[in-house]
Structures are given as C-alpha cells and as structure tokens.
Design an enzyme around this catalytic site. Structure first.
Site, PDB file in Angstrom:
ATOM      1  N   HIS A  57      27.858   8.805  -2.760  1.00 43.35           N
ATOM      2  CA  HIS A  57      28.732   8.760  -1.632  1.00 43.35           C
ATOM      3  C   HIS A  57      29.816  10.094  -2.031  1.00 43.35           C
ATOM      4  O   HIS A  57      30.436  10.092  -3.009  1.00 43.35           O
ATOM      5  CB  HIS A  57      29.299   7.470  -1.754  1.00 43.35           C
ATOM      6  N   ILE A 100      22.298   2.114   7.683  1.00 46.78           N
ATOM      7  CA  ILE A 100      22.747   0.878   7.038  1.00 46.78           C
ATOM      8  C   ILE A 100      21.378   0.152   6.708  1.00 46.78           C
ATOM      9  O   ILE A 100      20.740  -0.139   7.582  1.00 46.78           O
ATOM     10  CB  ILE A 100      23.753   0.142   7.889  1.00 46.78           C
TER      11      ILE A 100
HETATM   12  C1  GAR Z   1      26.164  14.420   0.822  1.00 51.70           C
HETATM   13  O1  GAR Z   1      27.368  14.812   0.692  1.00 51.70           O
HETATM   14  C2  GAR Z   1      26.001  13.113   0.569  1.00 51.70           C
HETATM   15  O2  GAR Z   1      27.167  12.530  -0.566  1.00 51.70           O
HETATM   16  C3  GAR Z   1      26.514  12.276   1.866  1.00 51.70           C
HETATM   17  O3  GAR Z   1      25.664  12.847   2.796  1.00 51.70           O
HETATM   18  C4  GAR Z   1      25.601  14.402   2.347  1.00 51.70           C
HETATM   19  C5  GAR Z   1      23.984  14.799   2.191  1.00 51.70           C
HETATM   20  O4  GAR Z   1      23.710  16.057   1.977  1.00 51.70           O
HETATM   21  N1  GAR Z   1      26.178  11.095   2.011  1.00 51.70           N
HETATM   22  C6  GAR Z   1      26.812  10.041   2.493  1.00 51.70           C
HETATM   23  O5  GAR Z   1      27.800  10.396   3.429  1.00 51.70           O
HETATM   24  C7  GAR Z   1      26.271   8.625   2.499  1.00 51.70           C
HETATM   25  N2  GAR Z   1      27.258   7.743   3.091  1.00 51.70           N
HETATM   26  P1  GAR Z   1      22.599  16.452   1.631  1.00 51.70           P
HETATM   27  O6  GAR Z   1      21.453  15.970   2.699  1.00 51.70           O
HETATM   28  O7  GAR Z   1      22.560  17.932   1.568  1.00 51.70           O
HETATM   29  O8  GAR Z   1      22.025  16.083   0.316  1.00 51.70           O
END
Ligand code: GAR
Length: 194
Positions: free
Chosen positions: A113, A96
């Site tokens: 998101h 955050i």
């Molecule tokens: C993704 O699904 C993204 O949308 C989510 O975390 C994952 C990261 O994957 N983000 C959130 O939840 C933010 N609140 P990655 O590290 O493989 O890109």
C-alpha cells in the site's frame, strides 16, 4: 516448490520487481520458491505484457464477466489454487476482496500500500500526504485481513516529502522504493518460513 502467485490490475511494476529479484537472487535455489503465475482482473492491464516478457504464465479473471463480488472471488480463487500457492501477492490489485477470500488465504496473502500505514488507507494517498503537510511518506507491505489496508505490518519504506512535490513526483519517489521494499519483504517471509 513454494509457488508465489501475483495479482495485478495495472502497470505491474511491483510484479516485475518481484519476478526480477526472484531470478537475480536465486529464490529457487535458496528458498525453493518461484513466481508461478501472474493473474489480472483487467484484460488490458499493461503488466500482463510485462509478465509475458518475463516468461511468466499469465491469466485474466475479468471481474466484469462475473455477476457479483462472490462469483468473481470464487473464480479468482480457482485460478489461484490451480498453482498451489504458498503465497498470494497483491501488487497493485485494485479490487476489494470478500471476507471469505481473505479467510481462504489467511496468513499467506500480502499487499503493498502506498502510504505509511496506518496513515492514509484507501485511495489518493500521495495527494493526502501532501495536503496533510507530512514531512515523510512511503509504502507498507502488510498481511491482508478482512479490513481494507489493515493487517499486520511486515515492512515499510520511508521517503521524504520535498518542498514543491506534486502528487506525481511523490508517487514516483514512493514507487521506486516499493520496488525494493516488496521483494525484500517477500524474501524475509521465505527466510522465516524456510
Ligand atoms: C503501487 O503504487 C501500489 O502500492 C498501489 O498501486 C500501485 C501499483 O503499481 N497499490 C494500491 O494502491 C493498493 N491499494 P504497479 O502496478 O506498477 O505495481
């Protein structure tokens, strides 16, 4: 050069999708843009190795090494500003941010998101979508404002929720779309601001 700085905390698959799209679609030649650096708040984030494999400069700003949120955000801002960013991209960055940090990058800070915002801000979005009986789910790229998982929507991807879906199977289907959505949303910004 329009420098893009990507912030990660975990596996970095969205970061890699953006970096690969930037090369494949010649963002340097067409938009004067490049991924300048990948920063992580976690030293053990798997995405750091992925970024190094892609020949991208990496840096860790470990939140555990800072006394409070303000001190961490100040150190993070210093690391970001060293790259003179045109755009700061949150890609699975699980911190955050303070209002001051968000204000500093107002209009040039974006996030992905894993839900169709304004539905399901916060965590466990896939589980909550299944529990709510949603027929569709997806992901949102949005401008970051002081309120968590709010801010103007730039683009969205919709996926079906299928009978028998588990949290994991739905998350996989959404993530596959995220990898198309995020580069597309960033390139649209580059085009708009060319
Ligand atoms: C993704 O699904 C993204 O949308 C989510 O975390 C994952 C990261 O994957 N983000 C959130 O939840 C933010 N609140 P990655 O590290 O493989 O890109």
């Amino acid at each position: 050069m329009k420098n893009i700085v990507i912030l990660i905390s975990g596996s970095g698959s969205n970061m890699a999708a953006i970096a690969q799209a930037a090369r494949r679609d010649d963002w340097a030649g067409r938009h004067g843009a490049r991924v300048a650096a990948v920063l992580s708040n976690r030293p053990q984030a798997a995405g750091l190795a992925l970024a190094r494999d892609l020949d991208l400069p990496t840096q860790v700003v470990d939140h555990q090494q800072h006394a409070d949120r303000e001190a961490f955000d100040a150190a993070l801002a210093r690391a970001i500003d060293a790259h003179q960013p045109w755009l700061v991209v949150l890609a699975g960055f699980m911190r955050i941010l303070t209002p001051g940090f968000v204000q500093r990058y107002a209009g040039r800070l974006v996030n992905i998101h894993p839900s169709l915002l304004p539905a399901f801000p916060g965590l466990h979005t896939h589980r909550r979508a299944i529990e709510a009986g949603c027929r569709v789910h997806g992901a949102t790229v949005h401008q970051v404002t002081a309120e968590l998982d709010h801010g103007p929507i730039l683009d969205q991807a919709v996926v079906p929720v299928l009978p028998g879906d588990t949290e994991a199977s739905l998350a996989d289907r959404v993530l596959t779309q995220e990898h198309l959505l995020y580069p597309r949303a960033i390139e649209a910004l580059l085009r708009r601001k060319d």
